[in-house]
Enzyme design. Structure first.
Site, PDB file in Angstrom:
ATOM      1  N   LYS A  62      35.941  37.108  36.134  1.00 37.85           N
ATOM      2  CA  LYS A  62      34.760  37.976  36.078  1.00 37.85           C
ATOM      3  C   LYS A  62      35.124  39.436  36.322  1.00 37.85           C
ATOM      4  CE  LYS A  62      30.614  39.096  38.743  1.00 37.85           C
ATOM      5  NZ  LYS A  62      30.953  40.132  39.719  1.00 37.85           N
ATOM      6  N   ASP A  77      25.449  42.769  44.412  1.00 37.83           N
ATOM      7  CA  ASP A  77      25.306  41.976  45.634  1.00 37.83           C
ATOM      8  C   ASP A  77      24.769  42.796  46.798  1.00 37.83           C
ATOM      9  OD1 ASP A  77      26.181  39.635  44.575  1.00 37.83           O
ATOM     10  OD2 ASP A  77      28.274  39.950  45.105  1.00 37.83           O
ATOM     11  N   MET A 130      36.432  44.738  54.672  1.00 34.25           N
ATOM     12  CA  MET A 130      36.133  45.666  53.577  1.00 34.25           C
ATOM     13  C   MET A 130      34.643  45.832  53.290  1.00 34.25           C
ATOM     14  SD  MET A 130      39.368  44.541  51.183  1.00 34.25           S
ATOM     15  CE  MET A 130      39.067  45.706  49.848  1.00 34.25           C
ATOM     16  N   ARG A 186      25.691  46.052  38.763  1.00 39.10           N
ATOM     17  CA  ARG A 186      26.624  46.962  39.428  1.00 39.10           C
ATOM     18  C   ARG A 186      27.843  47.265  38.569  1.00 39.10           C
ATOM     19  NH1 ARG A 186      27.320  49.168  44.369  1.00 39.10           N
ATOM     20  NH2 ARG A 186      29.370  50.089  44.558  1.00 39.10           N
TER      21      ARG A 186
END
Length: 434
Positions: free
Chosen positions: A22, A121, A341, A97
């Site tokens: 992806k 997300d 992160m 996004r």
């Protein structure tokens, strides 16, 4: 809002083929805008995020043919710049996004790009500063329009420069790279991301006629060219799906052969699962996961608790921490999961706690899991998937649980996993879609 009904406690057996990546697909498809010639892309995953990006390119005037489910032919020889300036474009971009990856190709080839504050997300802050600062360093002008909540970039011609990125952002590096390949002069990117998918983008651009040195390192040197030509490109298998299947096999005590995984591009993923006590055997370019009734988490040499943490490549991808977390709930021993992160990505653990998992959420970045060693199975539950990665973790939990679970909002899982219910049912799972 679609739902999965999962009958837990069923073992898997057989082999499963991994979909195309992806995260690579979003970069590669965006890069097809850099030429007016045909670009053939193979091993494309048939998933929501990728299909939405393809539809967005179609709306922009890009010719798209799909001769097979996993192959597309793109030709961006008549891009409609008026559509790019429209409210409809902003609306569709806002919901995806990955659309931010269009900025580099658009500003580079057409001298204009616009993108909204993005969606995707709900996993905390994901800064776009690296993208904007890098492209501005190449000579673009950026204006923020508060009425549209969008950034507009313009440039008559980009010029190469030296830049030291403040973070090794994968999408930021990809955007700057795609802008730099058609810029005048030489661009040097230090602290560049070097993930396999970024390397794949570099290889594709090289096959289109770009001049790039340092592929696979954190120092890229790009000499701009006047134009790029068409090419053929095959995408890597999705390392996140590979890790998800390893986790499923462990949690359901299943024997599973994961086919054609491109082992050299998995980095430390197999070794990290072995730290949880999971047997991962390499057979050529396949991974074999034998049936294990129990698996025990290792400790560090000084006896301290094992820590699994994400890091930029060649560290562990943050997209798999949710899988490591759920797998640890049924291991023997304890582990600290440290999500460095992103923040807010661990907040789905309350759903696992409701299922009987023993988890202490220390803060938005850290969770300690005390494994149950499969002495106490997870209980079935009704849940809502908040994002792609939490969604697959909840699916793994439900597959191992006693009883029948329901997961709502599985469109989030569809964004990253191709026909996952059908593929898992073929090897022994019992998942129905409502």
């Amino acid at each position: 809002m679609a739902s999965y009904v999962i009958e837990g406690g069923n073992s898997l057996k057989g082999e499963i083929l991994v979909q195309g990546a992806k995260n690579e697909a979003l970069q590669i498809i965006s890069a097809t805008l850099l030429t007016d010639q045909e670009v053939v892309v193979r091993n494309i995953p048939d998933i929501l995020d990728v299909n939405n990006l393809i539809d967005l390119l179609r709306n922009m005037g890009v010719k798209v043919k799909r001769p097979t489910r996993d192959t597309c032919v793109f030709q961006a020889d008549n891009v409609n710049l008026d559509y790019i300036k429209s409210e409809q474009f902003l609306e569709k971009s806002r919901a995806l996004r990955g659309s931010v990856l269009l900025v580099g190709p658009l500003i580079s080839r057409f001298g204009y790009a616009i993108f909204p504050k993005p969606g995707g997300d709900k996993i905390g802050r994901r800064r776009l500063d690296t993208h904007l600062v890098g492209i501005q360093a190449l000579g673009a002008t950026c204006d923020y329009h508060s009425d549209m909540q969008a950034y507009e970039l313009t440039a008559s011609r980009l010029s190469g420069t030296y830049m030291l990125l403040d973070e090794a952002s994968v999408t930021g590096t990809a955007n700057i790279l795609m802008a730099a390949v058609l810029a005048d002069g030489i661009t040097t990117i230090y602290n560049a991301a070097c993930e396999p998918y970024l390397q794949q983008l570099c290889k594709m651009l090289l096959s289109m006629g770009a001049h790039i040195e340092g592929v696979g390192s954190n120092l890229l040197r790009i000499e701009g060219v006047q134009s790029l030509h068409g090419c053929e490109h095959k995408m890597l298998p999705d390392m996140i799906e590979v890790g998800s299947f390893i986790g499923m096999a462990a949690m359901t005590a299943s024997e599973l052969l994961i086919k054609d995984v491109s082992v050299p591009d998995l980095g430390i993923i197999p070794a990290s699962f072995r730290r949880l006590g999971i047997a991962v055997e390499q057979q050529g370019d396949d991974l074999f996961i034998p049936k294990q009734e129990h698996y025990e988490i290792e400790t560090f040499m000084d006896g301290s608790i094992m820590t699994i943490a994400d890091a930029p490549w060649p560290g562990l991808t943050p997209d798999l921490l949710s899988v490591f977390l759920v797998v640890a709930t049924q291991a023997k021993g304890s582990v600290l999961i440290h999500q460095k992160m992103f923040e807010s990505r661990l907040f789905f653990v309350d759903k696992l706690i409701d299922m009987g998992a023993q988890i202490i959420l220390c803060d938005p970045h850290r969770a300690t899991i005390i494994g149950l060693d499969k002495r106490v199975p997870l209980r079935a539950a009704t849940m809502v998937s908040p994002d792609i990665r939490a969604g697959i973790a909840l699916l793994i939990a439900a597959m191992s649980a006693e009883g029948t679970s329901i997961i709502h909002n599985v469109e989030q899982i569809d964004r990253g996993y191709q026909s996952i219910d059908t593929r898992l049912n073929a090897i022994g799972a019992r998942i129905s879609r409502l």
